[in-house]
Scaffold this motif. Sequence first.
Motif, PDB file in Angstrom:
ATOM      1  N   LEU A   1       0.946  -1.192  -0.010  1.00 39.09           N
ATOM      2  CA  LEU A   1       0.025   0.133   0.076  1.00 39.09           C
ATOM      3  C   LEU A   1       0.753   1.147   0.019  1.00 39.09           C
ATOM      4  O   LEU A   1       1.896   1.305   0.661  1.00 39.09           O
ATOM      5  CB  LEU A   1      -0.970  -0.066   1.391  1.00 39.09           C
ATOM      6  CG  LEU A   1      -1.902  -1.164   1.493  1.00 39.09           C
ATOM      7  CD1 LEU A   1      -2.173  -1.285   3.048  1.00 39.09           C
ATOM      8  CD2 LEU A   1      -2.861  -1.391   0.596  1.00 39.09           C
TER       9      LEU A   1
ATOM     10  N   ILE B   1       1.129   5.088   1.105  1.00 38.84           N
ATOM     11  CA  ILE B   1       0.596   6.167   1.911  1.00 38.84           C
ATOM     12  C   ILE B   1       1.071   7.607   1.577  1.00 38.84           C
ATOM     13  O   ILE B   1       2.235   7.674   1.832  1.00 38.84           O
ATOM     14  CB  ILE B   1       0.559   5.913   3.135  1.00 38.84           C
ATOM     15  CG1 ILE B   1       0.183   4.172   3.568  1.00 38.84           C
ATOM     16  CG2 ILE B   1      -0.242   6.559   4.158  1.00 38.84           C
ATOM     17  CD1 ILE B   1      -1.127   3.834   3.358  1.00 38.84           C
TER      18      ILE B   1
ATOM     19  N   ARG C   1      -4.252   6.948   1.239  1.00 41.66           N
ATOM     20  CA  ARG C   1      -3.767   5.703   0.490  1.00 41.66           C
ATOM     21  C   ARG C   1      -3.958   6.077  -0.980  1.00 41.66           C
ATOM     22  O   ARG C   1      -4.842   6.655  -1.465  1.00 41.66           O
ATOM     23  CB  ARG C   1      -4.728   4.392   0.918  1.00 41.66           C
ATOM     24  CG  ARG C   1      -4.379   3.213   0.164  1.00 41.66           C
ATOM     25  CD  ARG C   1      -5.109   1.888   0.527  1.00 41.66           C
ATOM     26  NE  ARG C   1      -6.573   2.109   0.321  1.00 41.66           N
ATOM     27  CZ  ARG C   1      -6.960   1.851  -0.920  1.00 41.66           C
ATOM     28  NH1 ARG C   1      -6.426   1.382  -1.953  1.00 41.66           N
ATOM     29  NH2 ARG C   1      -8.467   2.139  -1.057  1.00 41.66           N
TER      30      ARG C   1
END
Length: 193
Positions: free
Chosen positions: A4, A6, A63
Amino acid sequence: MITLYIKNMVCNRCIAAVQDTLEQLGLQPHHIGLGEVVIAEEKLSSDTLKKLDTALEKLGFERIDDRRARLIEAMKTKIISMIHHSQSLDIKNNWSTILAEEFHHEYNYLSSLFSSVEGITLEQYIIRQKIEKAKELLFYDELTLSQIAYRLGYSSVAHLSAQFKKITGLAPSELKKSRTIDQVRKPIDSVGN
């Protein structure tokens, strides 16, 4: 494992906050670095993603899904890491070479992409980050201006002073004497905005 990306995750406190959030949601972080999280899960439900996005947003993070946005955020993270989290820039190559090699794209592409999305040139972003670090180092009053210039990769005190005055409106010595440094410092993630 899932990676992910961020946005605005630029310091160790940010990493700790994101780790706590992931664990509260029952996710298993495998690795957490500036701007990037690897979790053990193979897939996340849309409900879990919504909860994660909401929790991250409350902390001031976001995100990133878009490939171009991830690339820009990765460039910002690299620049911030080199300027704010290392003892000295000691750059043997120029920024264009460093970024092109790191991100496997021509510098012209990276610069053009950054400018089109961020509304500021990549060079200006780097300069503003360096000036923000100079403000921090002036605030702590532990290094001479010459040491600060060297640490930030400037060729001379004059070059640092000229860029500093252009960005802040004051010479480094004027800002230091005025004792308003704490009023003109910005959070790292808002530099360039």
